[in-house]
Design a protein around this motif. Sequence first.
Motif, short mmCIF file in Angstrom:
data_model
loop_
_atom_site.label_atom_id
_atom_site.label_comp_id
_atom_site.label_asym_id
_atom_site.label_seq_id
_atom_site.Cartn_x
_atom_site.Cartn_y
_atom_site.Cartn_z
N GLN A 160 0.83 -1.20 0.00
CA GLN A 160 0.00 0.00 0.00
C GLN A 160 0.87 1.26 0.00
OE1 GLN A 160 -3.08 -0.15 -0.57
NE2 GLN A 160 -4.21 -1.62 0.68
N GLY A 161 0.46 2.25 -0.78
CA GLY A 161 1.12 3.55 -0.75
C GLY A 161 2.55 3.55 -1.25
N ALA A 162 2.82 2.82 -2.32
CA ALA A 162 4.19 2.77 -2.84
C ALA A 162 4.63 4.16 -3.28
CB ALA A 162 4.29 1.79 -4.00
N GLY A 163 5.88 4.45 -3.05
CA GLY A 163 6.46 5.76 -3.33
C GLY A 163 7.33 6.18 -2.16
N GLY A 164 6.84 5.94 -0.95
CA GLY A 164 7.64 6.21 0.25
C GLY A 164 8.77 5.21 0.39
N GLY A 165 9.68 5.49 1.31
CA GLY A 165 10.88 4.69 1.46
C GLY A 165 10.62 3.23 1.76
N VAL A 166 9.82 2.93 2.80
CA VAL A 166 9.57 1.55 3.19
C VAL A 166 8.76 0.82 2.12
CG1 VAL A 166 8.44 0.06 4.88
CG2 VAL A 166 9.69 2.08 5.65
N ALA A 183 0.96 -2.92 -6.19
CA ALA A 183 1.30 -1.75 -5.40
C ALA A 183 0.34 -0.61 -5.73
CB ALA A 183 2.74 -1.31 -5.66
N THR A 184 -0.12 0.08 -4.70
CA THR A 184 -1.09 1.16 -4.90
C THR A 184 -0.45 2.52 -4.67
OG1 THR A 184 -1.81 1.23 -2.58
CG2 THR A 184 -2.92 -0.36 -4.03
N SER A 185 -1.01 3.51 -5.36
CA SER A 185 -0.62 4.90 -5.15
C SER A 185 -1.72 5.79 -5.70
CB SER A 185 0.71 5.23 -5.83
OG SER A 185 1.02 6.61 -5.70
N ILE A 194 6.24 2.68 -10.39
CA ILE A 194 6.03 1.34 -9.84
C ILE A 194 6.00 0.31 -10.96
CG2 ILE A 194 4.36 -0.13 -8.64
CD1 ILE A 194 3.51 2.48 -7.12
N THR A 195 5.29 0.64 -12.02
CA THR A 195 5.21 -0.26 -13.18
C THR A 195 6.58 -0.50 -13.78
OG1 THR A 195 2.95 0.50 -13.67
CG2 THR A 195 4.16 -0.60 -15.44
N ALA A 196 7.39 0.54 -13.84
CA ALA A 196 8.74 0.42 -14.39
C ALA A 196 9.61 -0.53 -13.55
CB ALA A 196 9.40 1.79 -14.49
N LEU A 197 9.32 -0.61 -12.26
CA LEU A 197 10.07 -1.53 -11.39
C LEU A 197 9.69 -2.98 -11.66
CD1 LEU A 197 9.95 0.31 -7.94
CD2 LEU A 197 11.89 0.16 -9.51
N GLY A 198 8.49 -3.19 -12.22
CA GLY A 198 8.04 -4.55 -12.51
C GLY A 198 6.81 -4.98 -11.74
N ALA A 199 6.28 -4.08 -10.91
CA ALA A 199 5.07 -4.39 -10.14
C ALA A 199 3.82 -4.04 -10.94
CB ALA A 199 5.09 -3.63 -8.82
N GLU A 203 -4.55 2.14 -8.65
CA GLU A 203 -4.99 3.29 -7.87
C GLU A 203 -5.34 2.82 -6.46
OE1 GLU A 203 -7.84 5.99 -9.46
OE2 GLU A 203 -7.27 5.57 -11.53
N SER A 204 -5.19 3.69 -5.51
CA SER A 204 -5.53 3.34 -4.13
C SER A 204 -6.98 2.91 -4.05
CB SER A 204 -5.29 4.55 -3.22
OG SER A 204 -3.92 4.90 -3.21
N GLY A 205 -7.21 1.78 -3.41
CA GLY A 205 -8.56 1.27 -3.24
C GLY A 205 -9.08 0.43 -4.39
N ALA A 206 -8.33 0.30 -5.47
CA ALA A 206 -8.79 -0.47 -6.63
C ALA A 206 -8.86 -1.97 -6.31
CB ALA A 206 -7.87 -0.23 -7.82
N ARG A 207 -9.80 -2.64 -6.92
CA ARG A 207 -9.96 -4.08 -6.73
C ARG A 207 -8.80 -4.83 -7.38
NH1 ARG A 207 -14.44 -7.34 -5.60
NH2 ARG A 207 -14.26 -9.51 -6.34
N LEU A 208 -8.22 -5.76 -6.65
CA LEU A 208 -7.13 -6.57 -7.18
C LEU A 208 -7.69 -7.75 -7.97
CD1 LEU A 208 -5.60 -4.89 -5.01
CD2 LEU A 208 -4.27 -6.94 -4.50
#
Length: 320
Positions: A160-166, A183-185, A194-199, A203-208
């Motif tokens: 959740q919330g990818a972009g921050g350090g952890v 990963a959501t953002s 995030i997509t470029a990393l391979g994940a 969007e936050s809250g989107a159904r997986l």
Amino acid sequence: MPIMRAAFASRFDDADPLAALTVGEQPEPTHPEDDWVTVQVRATSLNHHDLWSLRGVGLTEAQLPMILGCDAVGVDAGGNEMVVYPVVVTPGDPRGVSILSEHFAGTLAERVAVPRSNLIPLPDGMAATDAACLPTAWLTAWRMLTTKGRVADADSVLVQGAGGGVATAAVALALAMGKRVYATSRDAAKRERITALGAIALESGARLPERVDVVIETVGAATFDHSLKSAAPMARIVVSGATAGHQPSVNLRRVFAMQLEILGTSMGTPGELYELLAFCAENEVRPVIDTVVPFSRVEDAFARLHSGDAFGKIVIDHTA
């Protein structure tokens, strides 16, 4: 009294933490115990902990001025390049331990004093600016995935919330472990990164498209219900932060019906940091770095962190 350059909290300002940051001269580090040593700092990285310190969280007026910074790579008296483990045994703290810059001066200085046992050799071939990202954010992510999340038994992970350090560290590490990573953002630009990393970015809250085995949760109330709904039976939801609220509404029926585990964690052990360093070296995993700036621009680095626009870690190069 010998002095050195440092970045430190000179006061507290909850509304404008950058106003509480001072860059100037501070006394050389002292050794509270015989087993402490001085390290010449080569690189550090910033954490949100530094902003909280400027707001006065975890510090008192009596502790000011306090040199900031948790993470560091430096050179010991023998000329060896070392990664600094930032957790120090602190009998006066209710937790029994503290992080550098809480009770003891931090790493955003020319030199820092730490227990000798807190030094781990820098792996061959690993850049100091890369290794400086690992001891706090990346170590937290590593522990969340391995010790707590038992990711070895998992096929899929939600961050959740990818972009921050952890969170960004968790994405990179889980991908390097061969896991299917969602990963959501809220930020479209960060979803592209995030997509470029391979994940698989959402969007936050989107159904997986599936329920996942491990959820990495650093956001809190804003995403916790989504984390519960995205968890597969007997999944592990690992929590290490609450940047968007610490009192979520929890559907306990879902927790017991799905046999979910909600696990809290913070930081990691020296052994886990050693494992993380070895994993990154062996698998050629490089930390996601937003920017590297010289110490002379440390105020710009804090402003970047405070803006919320950074993707990955902000690193301070003390040799530049």
